[in-house]
Motif scaffolding. Structure first.
Motif, short mmCIF file in Angstrom:
data_model
loop_
_atom_site.label_atom_id
_atom_site.label_comp_id
_atom_site.label_asym_id
_atom_site.label_seq_id
_atom_site.Cartn_x
_atom_site.Cartn_y
_atom_site.Cartn_z
N ASP A 407 -0.12 6.36 -4.50
CA ASP A 407 1.23 6.49 -4.45
C ASP A 407 1.88 5.76 -5.60
OD1 ASP A 407 3.70 7.67 -4.09
OD2 ASP A 407 3.83 6.97 -2.19
N PRO A 408 2.39 6.51 -6.70
CA PRO A 408 2.73 5.68 -7.84
C PRO A 408 4.33 5.56 -7.62
CG PRO A 408 1.44 7.63 -8.65
CD PRO A 408 1.50 7.90 -7.16
N ASN A 409 4.64 6.06 -6.62
CA ASN A 409 5.97 5.81 -6.32
C ASN A 409 6.46 4.60 -5.56
OD1 ASN A 409 7.17 8.87 -7.06
ND2 ASN A 409 6.34 9.45 -4.91
N LEU A 410 5.36 3.87 -5.11
CA LEU A 410 5.43 2.52 -4.72
C LEU A 410 5.46 1.49 -5.96
CD1 LEU A 410 2.79 2.98 -1.89
CD2 LEU A 410 5.32 2.55 -1.67
N VAL A 411 5.56 2.00 -7.04
CA VAL A 411 5.75 0.78 -8.32
C VAL A 411 6.96 -0.03 -8.18
CG1 VAL A 411 6.89 2.62 -9.96
CG2 VAL A 411 5.19 0.63 -10.58
N ARG A 412 8.14 0.44 -7.55
CA ARG A 412 9.20 -0.19 -7.55
C ARG A 412 9.31 -1.51 -6.58
NH1 ARG A 412 14.43 3.42 -6.40
NH2 ARG A 412 15.65 1.29 -6.83
N LEU A 413 8.39 -1.32 -5.40
CA LEU A 413 7.91 -2.19 -4.51
C LEU A 413 7.32 -3.22 -5.36
CD1 LEU A 413 8.08 -3.76 -1.84
CD2 LEU A 413 6.27 -1.88 -1.17
N GLN A 414 6.09 -2.65 -6.01
CA GLN A 414 5.45 -3.44 -6.97
C GLN A 414 6.14 -4.62 -7.74
OE1 GLN A 414 2.85 -1.79 -9.78
NE2 GLN A 414 1.00 -2.94 -8.97
N SER A 415 7.05 -4.11 -8.42
CA SER A 415 7.86 -4.63 -9.29
C SER A 415 8.72 -5.95 -8.64
CB SER A 415 8.77 -3.64 -9.96
OG SER A 415 8.23 -2.90 -10.80
N ARG A 416 9.11 -5.27 -7.30
CA ARG A 416 10.14 -6.51 -6.56
C ARG A 416 9.32 -7.69 -6.28
NH1 ARG A 416 12.44 -1.92 -3.92
NH2 ARG A 416 11.29 -2.05 -1.97
N LEU A 417 7.84 -7.53 -6.00
CA LEU A 417 6.98 -8.40 -5.57
C LEU A 417 6.94 -9.17 -6.93
CD1 LEU A 417 4.76 -6.42 -3.07
CD2 LEU A 417 5.99 -8.57 -2.56
N ILE A 418 6.50 -8.82 -7.84
CA ILE A 418 6.20 -9.37 -9.15
C ILE A 418 7.47 -10.33 -9.39
CG2 ILE A 418 5.59 -9.39 -11.44
CD1 ILE A 418 4.09 -6.85 -10.93
N TYR A 419 8.34 -9.94 -9.32
CA TYR A 419 9.69 -10.64 -9.72
C TYR A 419 9.80 -11.73 -8.81
CZ TYR A 419 14.60 -12.00 -10.17
OH TYR A 419 15.70 -12.64 -10.21
N SER A 420 9.65 -11.54 -7.53
CA SER A 420 9.74 -12.51 -6.55
C SER A 420 8.76 -13.62 -6.47
CB SER A 420 9.56 -11.96 -5.01
OG SER A 420 10.65 -10.88 -4.75
N ILE A 421 7.49 -13.35 -6.98
CA ILE A 421 6.63 -14.28 -7.24
C ILE A 421 6.92 -15.32 -8.38
CG2 ILE A 421 4.30 -14.73 -8.11
CD1 ILE A 421 3.45 -12.19 -6.49
N THR A 422 7.40 -14.69 -9.41
CA THR A 422 7.85 -15.34 -10.69
C THR A 422 9.01 -16.45 -10.14
OG1 THR A 422 7.20 -13.44 -12.05
CG2 THR A 422 8.86 -15.02 -13.03
N GLU A 423 9.99 -15.74 -9.41
CA GLU A 423 11.36 -16.71 -9.09
C GLU A 423 10.68 -17.73 -8.07
OE1 GLU A 423 14.52 -15.23 -6.35
OE2 GLU A 423 15.54 -15.09 -8.07
N SER A 424 9.87 -17.34 -7.49
CA SER A 424 9.41 -18.38 -6.39
C SER A 424 8.74 -19.63 -7.10
CB SER A 424 8.62 -18.00 -5.54
OG SER A 424 9.11 -16.96 -4.45
N MET A 425 7.90 -19.23 -8.04
CA MET A 425 6.96 -20.08 -8.90
C MET A 425 8.19 -20.93 -9.70
SD MET A 425 3.80 -17.97 -10.27
CE MET A 425 3.10 -19.27 -11.14
N GLU A 426 9.02 -20.49 -10.30
CA GLU A 426 10.04 -21.08 -11.18
C GLU A 426 11.00 -22.14 -10.18
OE1 GLU A 426 12.09 -18.23 -13.23
OE2 GLU A 426 10.32 -17.71 -14.71
N GLY A 427 11.15 -21.54 -8.87
CA GLY A 427 12.15 -22.34 -8.09
C GLY A 427 11.46 -23.43 -7.44
#
Length: 427
Positions: A407-427
């Motif tokens: 389901d390609p519609n789930l790409v937004r959730l995928q993007s949120r997770l990627i952003y959250s991972i990046t932010e958590s690593m930087e924080g």
């Protein structure tokens, strides 16, 4: 004709004002103790089942020995706990019927209706008893539009009555604060602010009651269209542990045996019912019991664990709502409940094929990913360590990566997770 029992008098305003903070908290916990409601109903149902299934030899032994075991909660078993508040001929007759057969949903629902139609205002404790009475048929295993609808009706009535009582108490309390005051010189913001524990508690309870009332309004509207099936616990009890449903009953393949078709239909009914029960806090325990029954039918069914996760997530959101209203006693429940949510979805994932992901697996994958992101959003409240958050997010991303293929519609959730991972690593 028996004389009606006099209406119980609520504790006076003076009593409430003079209560200590501990006492006020205790009163609030009693008003909103939905876990306590369920525990009480479970005990009542156990007593009813024990009473109904007592064998002849057991009764004979009791008769010979001369000791008849004490039956607790007898006034709940026969409904007299609410019947006594409007003891007309009909109510007395229905109580007598329940003494003979406490499993009768028809008699119990009729009794509740008689009390509700009495057009009397009862103390809040009576409305609590009315909710418990409405829960008994459902916890006995009679789950249908009529029984679940009655629980929702009495649940909403209780919240409404609690809200009205709290508003009256607030008005009375503030009137007392303003007594003999020159209204032209009163700074209402300062004078009427929630400066004492009683008023703060009133406001807190009122916020929670109103929020729950609002949340259940939509369910009340759509219940008749969503509750399209009925279910009785006997349908599950008749299935032996050896007769398992096909673990792939969500697939497009048509089962070849009548037995497997019957099991598939039963499991699909349970899915519909549990998704409704999870939205009513006082029915969470019976929802979890039905999930356990689903696991007994098919121990490879990943969707049973998804449904269990949804129930725990509803409980978690309820605790968060209470905290937002100012009830910080719920803080200690957050992390243990969140751990249950994650554990359920991980179990579901363990029963999901890693090589061939299908559309039927989307609820497992997407809801687990959402749950991990939910933990990230509330990481401070849940007291999850930075390493713990990162581990969860990575597991969630792995799940959503598989889901996006279907389901390609789930790409937004995928993007949120990627952003959250990046932010958590930087924080």
């Amino acid at each position: 004709m028996a004389k009606p029992v006099k209406k119980k008098i609520e504790s006076t305003l003076k009593d409430r004002i003079e209560l200590s903070e501990k006492d006020v908290r205790k009163a609030m916990q009693e008003n909103l103790d939905f876990t306590g409601f369920q525990e009480k109903v479970i005990i009542i149902v156990e007593q009813i089942n024990k009473q109904q299934h007592a064998k002849f030899l057991t009764r004979l032994k009791q008769k010979l020995i001369g000791g008849v075991p004490e039956i607790k909660n007898i006034n709940h078993l026969d409904g007299s706990i609410i019947g006594r508040h409007h003891p007309n001929k009909t109510a007395r007759s229905l109580v007598d019927d329940l003494k003979k057969d406490p499993t009768s949903s028809v008699s119990r629902l009729k009794l509740i209706n008689v009390i509700l139609e009495a057009e009397r205002t009862f103390p809040l404790s009576v409305y609590r008893d009315i909710i418990i009475q409405s829960m008994i048929p459902v916890y006995l295993g009679d789950i249908a539009l009529g029984t679940v609808g009655m629980v929702l009706k009495t649940y909403r009535l209780y919240l409404d009555k609690m809200g009205n009582i709290l508003k009256q108490q607030m008005l009375t309390l503030r009137s007392k604060q303003l007594k003999n005051a020159n209204l032209g010189k009163v700074d209402f913001k300062d004078r009427l602010g929630p400066e004492n524990v009683v008023e703060r508690t009133y406001i807190m309870e009122l916020k929670i009651a109103q929020e729950l009332l609002d949340r259940s309004a939509e369910l009340m509207k759509v219940l008749s269209t969503r509750m399209t099936v009925s279910f009785n616990m006997d349908e599950l009890n008749q299935l032996s542990n050896q007769e398992r449903a096909l673990s792939g009953f969500f697939s497009t393949e048509t089962p070849e045996t009548d037995d497997s078709k019957r099991k598939q239909f039963l499991l699909k009914k349970l899915m519909i019912i549990i998704d409704i029960l999870k939205q009513i806090p006082v029915l969470h325990s019976i929802g979890l019991k039905l999930v356990d029954k689903m696991k007994e039918i098919d121990d490879k069914l990943n969707y049973a664990h998804v449904l269990e996760g949804r129930i725990h997530m509803q409980a978690l959101q309820y605790y968060l709502m209470r905290i937002e209203a100012g009830d910080y006693s719920m803080m200690e429940k957050l992390f243990p409940t969140y751990k249950k949510v994650i554990a359920c979805y991980k179990k579901a994932l363990s029963l999901t094929s890693k090589t061939t992901v299908t559309k039927a697996d989307l609820p497992v994958l997407s809801e687990f990913a959402n749950a991990t992101h939910y933990g990230y959003v509330h990481r401070d409240l849940f007291k999850i360590t930075r390493e713990g958050v990162l581990d969860l997010l990575r597991q969630g991303k792995e799940a959503i990566d598989d889901a996006v293929v279907i389901d390609p519609n789930l790409v937004r959730l995928q993007s949120r997770l990627i952003y959250s991972i990046t932010e958590s690593m930087e924080g």
